[in-house]
Design an enzyme around this catalytic site. Structure first.
Site, mmCIF file in Angstrom:
data_model
loop_
_atom_site.group_PDB
_atom_site.id
_atom_site.type_symbol
_atom_site.label_atom_id
_atom_site.label_comp_id
_atom_site.label_asym_id
_atom_site.label_seq_id
_atom_site.Cartn_x
_atom_site.Cartn_y
_atom_site.Cartn_z
ATOM 1 C CB ALA A 42 7.796 4.813 19.768
ATOM 2 C CB SER A 87 19.585 11.498 31.689
ATOM 3 O OG SER A 87 18.871 11.507 30.784
ATOM 4 C CE LYS A 120 18.647 16.047 25.258
ATOM 5 N NZ LYS A 120 19.373 14.960 24.454
ATOM 6 N NE ARG A 141 23.788 8.496 29.631
ATOM 7 C CZ ARG A 141 22.631 8.968 29.357
ATOM 8 N NH1 ARG A 141 22.552 10.249 29.924
ATOM 9 N NH2 ARG A 141 21.653 8.526 28.626
ATOM 10 C CE LYS A 301 24.861 22.133 29.511
ATOM 11 N NZ LYS A 301 25.974 21.677 29.089
ATOM 12 C CB CYS A 419 8.738 3.482 -19.534
ATOM 13 S SG CYS A 419 7.912 4.894 -18.977
ATOM 14 C CB CYS A 422 5.161 5.495 -22.857
ATOM 15 S SG CYS A 422 6.935 5.124 -22.852
ATOM 16 C CB CYS A 435 10.974 6.473 -20.072
ATOM 17 S SG CYS A 435 10.293 6.000 -21.917
HETATM 18 S S1 IVH Z 1 24.908 18.575 29.574
HETATM 19 C C1 IVH Z 1 24.636 16.412 33.923
HETATM 20 N N1 IVH Z 1 24.628 19.581 27.391
HETATM 21 O O1 IVH Z 1 22.011 14.653 26.352
HETATM 22 C C2 IVH Z 1 24.250 16.323 32.611
HETATM 23 N N2 IVH Z 1 24.171 17.254 27.378
HETATM 24 O O2 IVH Z 1 19.388 13.202 27.086
HETATM 25 C C3 IVH Z 1 24.791 17.158 31.822
HETATM 26 N N3 IVH Z 1 23.547 16.155 25.499
HETATM 27 O O3 IVH Z 1 23.211 12.846 28.696
HETATM 28 C C4 IVH Z 1 24.500 16.988 30.326
HETATM 29 N N4 IVH Z 1 24.028 17.828 24.112
HETATM 30 O O4 IVH Z 1 24.742 12.987 26.426
HETATM 31 C C5 IVH Z 1 24.608 18.671 28.058
HETATM 32 N N5 IVH Z 1 24.809 20.629 25.315
HETATM 33 C C6 IVH Z 1 24.674 19.631 26.168
HETATM 34 C C7 IVH Z 1 24.168 18.142 25.446
HETATM 35 C C8 IVH Z 1 24.106 17.130 26.267
HETATM 36 C C9 IVH Z 1 23.730 16.582 24.335
HETATM 37 C C10 IVH Z 1 23.130 14.905 25.750
HETATM 38 C C11 IVH Z 1 24.180 14.163 27.191
HETATM 39 C C12 IVH Z 1 22.956 13.828 28.025
HETATM 40 C C13 IVH Z 1 21.817 13.834 27.298
HETATM 41 C C14 IVH Z 1 20.691 13.658 28.065
#
Ligand code: IVH
Length: 698
Positions: A42, A87, A120, A141, A301, A419, A422, A435
């Site tokens: 949401a 993020s 993640k 953070r 990455k 119940c 029954c 029951c």
């Molecule tokens: S790398 C420069 N790797 O997801 C940013 N983040 O939605 C590098 N997160 O703020 C982040 N697992 O808190 C990275 N394997 C992972 C991650 C991860 C979870 C979180 C992290 C980030 C958020 C973004």
């Protein structure tokens, strides 16, 4: 996997301003104590609506807008980060991932040759500062540039050692979260303290991280996903780490004693092609429901430092990484009603009726509520907004009410006094109410189940017929069927000589069903068709099952220490019924049974004997999945009969395709299982080829 869901449509400036405020409040709560009035989906929806409005009306953008800001602009804490904690941008489908990779490669002017693919983790980002190998500070953070000092949590976080292996000065970044067992433990502690529980592991972790003066301490878990060195650190250590690929930095972090996802089932891998990335995404997604911690996607990455350096950062997220989001497993919806169902063994189980929500690819309308104590413990009320969880094959469950969304119109949930089926009394001495008539309360259902096609397979025993026999006092449980006389059956209304003889013949045939089916017919909780086959295969006879204690029962694959005592207790309760079956001459052994080898014993089958199967049988040691409709010689077989066939042929039947699957039998209209098997390179055969393979075992 689907594309990004549509955004909230904002009609005018005041709707836009309202949406910005709503998003800000939600972000402040989410990044504050982990609660929120909006679930993740949401919130994403709302922010996309805000973005769309801002794209159309660039001169109306409010300075407080959450778009383009880390943590949606929620400001928490005052400890500066030496490098911003950013993020990640998101994609929601394989196509969008390919597009993202292509645009990154265009920007770099060369192909990316190594990608790191990681889970993640669904927790809270944290920076753990080590000076000369000692953990000195923990910072959240916050807004990405400044965070909150939560160093008081040092010592409560598994995976974040007080000292590293070497005296290095480094900042480990990663996610703090609660594993399932830590969450259960935290809920129990809070329950004992103030009678409430946490909505989910993430908000429990957020609360635990900030809590300073709680009378109880909750354990947390840390997984690192990056390591930062001070830019002016001229040490040898720093020099040797600079320029290393991300995967090697993570191996170094692990060697220092901090936890990384490498210790889990979904650790990071390096992929060199987009196909391998996609395959890994599927693998991780398939394991998601079984993980001991929450993940909400997969992070991809650039592995090489040079690629990362050249791609650089945007204001909110790095350009060298992307989050491939998995469908939400948790949403907030309304609790409309609670139904009370009486199970085969007389257990009275509440079930939540919900305003339908789409979760992990399917629409959820009902969710389990476990028992009355659970309802009271969670303080649930009719009309509540509730957090609902579902992932993979798990049964959807109501986690908790969202108390701050109450309007005052919520009503207490009526708890049955008798119940609901029954009208007899309720035995409320255990957490699971029952029951007092036990199985007799649901006699029709339990007898019908026992006579069903996958159990005793008694043809011609419709529910109406069972009811007639119950009403006439001829039977009280399914064992009584074996004692019916011709006169008794003939005496029932609408029962001619032919149907009587057919029914009695079907009952007689049922005596020869193998133990697996007879055991399944008992309807012991947690022992459906495939579990019953496993139990029969393990023990070989009803006697052996009955004399087994919980520890011996636990040894059956899939029956852990949680389920085994329940099975033993139910068997004790079923003793009179089983005795009646034995006396009637019903089969109590598994045909062709051989005792399983004692653990650790050398069966002298040699090194190349297939693991876990009887050598010589056509499917020995193979894990087989069936999908689509069967044809030819297999056309008439139910799924259960197909599974029985697989097991007769020495294989193991399974309902989902994974890397461990050896063979997929795919009939017509095979869907996602076939696609998955193709991706994983699993061997696929049609029904005809499979029939040839198993030959006369059919
Ligand atoms: S790398 C420069 N790797 O997801 C940013 N983040 O939605 C590098 N997160 O703020 C982040 N697992 O808190 C990275 N394997 C992972 C991650 C991860 C979870 C979180 C992290 C980030 C958020 C973004």
């Amino acid at each position: 996997m689907t594309d990004a869901p549509p955004s909230t449509l904002l009609a005018d400036q005041s709707a836009y301003a309202e949406a910005v405020q709503l998003a800000l409040d939600a972000a402040a709560a989410y990044y504050g104590d982990g609660t929120s009035s909006l679930d993740d989906d949401a919130y994403d929806h709302l922010v996309r609506g805000i973005q769309a409005y801002e794209a159309e009306h660039p001169d109306e953008v409010l300075p407080t807008s959450p778009t383009g800001k880390v943590a949606g602009g929620a400001v928490v804490g005052d400890v500066p980060h030496m490098v911003p904690m950013l993020s990640l941008d998101n994609v929601f489908s394989a196509e969008k991932l390919v597009e993202w990779a292509a645009s990154l490669e265009r920007r770099l002017g060369r192909p990316v040759t190594a990608w790191s693919v990681e889970p993640k983790l669904d927790g809270l980002a944290i920076a753990a500062r080590y000076r000369s190998g000692r953990l000195v500070q923990l910072v959240t953070r916050g807004d990405g540039t400044k965070g909150e000092d939560v160093s008081h949590a040092i010592g409560t976080i598994v995976g974040l050692p007080a000292r590293l292996a070497e005296p290095v000065t480094v900042e480990l970044r990663g996610e703090v979260m609660m594993t399932t067992s830590q969450f259960e433990d935290a809920c129990a502690k809070r329950q004992a303290h103030d009678g409430t529980t946490f909505a989910n592991p993430r908000s429990a972790a957020a609360g635990a991280l900030r809590a300073q003066d709680r009378p109880y301490v909750c354990e947390l878990t840390f997984f690192s996903y990056s390591a930062l060195l001070h830019s002016d650190d001229a040490s040898e250590q720093a020099a040797s780490l600079r320029g290393l690929p991300h995967s090697e930095v993570m191996a170094w972090v692990a060697a220092q004693g901090a936890q990384t996802p490498a210790v889990t089932d979904v650790g990071g891998i390096v992929a060199t092609t987009l196909e391998r990335i996609q395959e890994r995404v599927e693998e991780i997604a398939a394991k998601r429901a079984d993980l001991a911690f929450g993940i909400d996607g997969i992070v991809i990455k650039c592995d090489l430092a040079a690629d990362q350096a050249q791609a650089g950062f945007g204001s909110r997220a790095p350009r060298w990484a992307i989050a491939y989001k998995l469908p939400a497993t948790e949403k907030i919806t309304k609790l409309l009603d609670v139904e009370w169902n009486v199970g085969r063994s007389g257990i009275i189980a509440p079930r939540a009726v919900l305003e339908p929500v789409v979760l992990d690819g399917s629409t959820v309308t009902y969710a389990t509520l476990h028992n009355v104590a659970d309802i009271t413990r969670r303080g649930l009320m009719l009309g509540d907004s509730v957090v609902v969880y579902k992932a993979g094959d798990v049964i959807p469950r109501v986690e908790a009410p969202v108390v701050h969304l109450r309007t005052g119109d919520e009503k207490p949930i009526p708890i049955p006094q008798v119940c609901p089926l029954c009208g007899d009394e309720i035995d409320a001495s255990q957490e699971r109410w029952r029951c007092v008539r036990g199985r007799a309360c649901r006699a029709i259902a339990s007898i019908g189940y026992a006579a069903g096609r996958d159990q005793l397979d008694i043809e011609g025993l419709a529910e109406s017929r069972i009811q007639q026999m119950l009403d006439a006092g001829l039977i009280a449980d399914f064992a009584d069927l074996f004692y019916l006389t011709r006169e008794q059956v003939l005496g029932l209304e609408r029962m001619g000589a032919t149907s009587t003889d057919n029914l009695l013949a079907a009952i007689e045939r049922a005596k020869a069903q193998p133990l697996s089916r007879v055991f399944c017919a008992l309807g012991v909780r947690g022992t459906g068709r495939s579990m019953s086959r496993r139990i029969a295969k393990h023990f070989g006879s009803m006697d052996a099952i009955r004399t087994a204690d919980a520890q011996a029962i636990e040894a059956v694959e899939g029956l852990g220490p949680k389920k085994a005592p329940g099975v033993v207790a139910e068997l004790v309760e079923l003793a009179p019924l089983i005795d009646k079956l034995v006396a009637a001459g019903v089969t109590m052994t598994e045909p062709g049974w051989t005792p399983p080898p004692a653990p650790g014993s050398d069966t002298s089958a040699g090194d190349d004997a297939e693991p876990g199967g009887t050598p010589g049988l056509p499917l020995a040691g193979m894990s087989v999945v069936v999908t689509g409709s069967m044809s030819g010689a297999l056309e008439a077989l139910t799924r259960n009969q197909m599974n029985e066939l697989i097991e007769r042929a020495g294989g193991k039947s399974s309902s989902s395709v994974s890397k461990k699957t050896s063979l997929l039998v795919a009939g017509e209209n095979a869907g996602s299982k076939r696609a998955k098997a193709e991706t994983l390179g699993v061997r696929i055969v049609g029904p005809e080829e499979f029939a040839d393979l198993v030959g006369d075992l059919i």
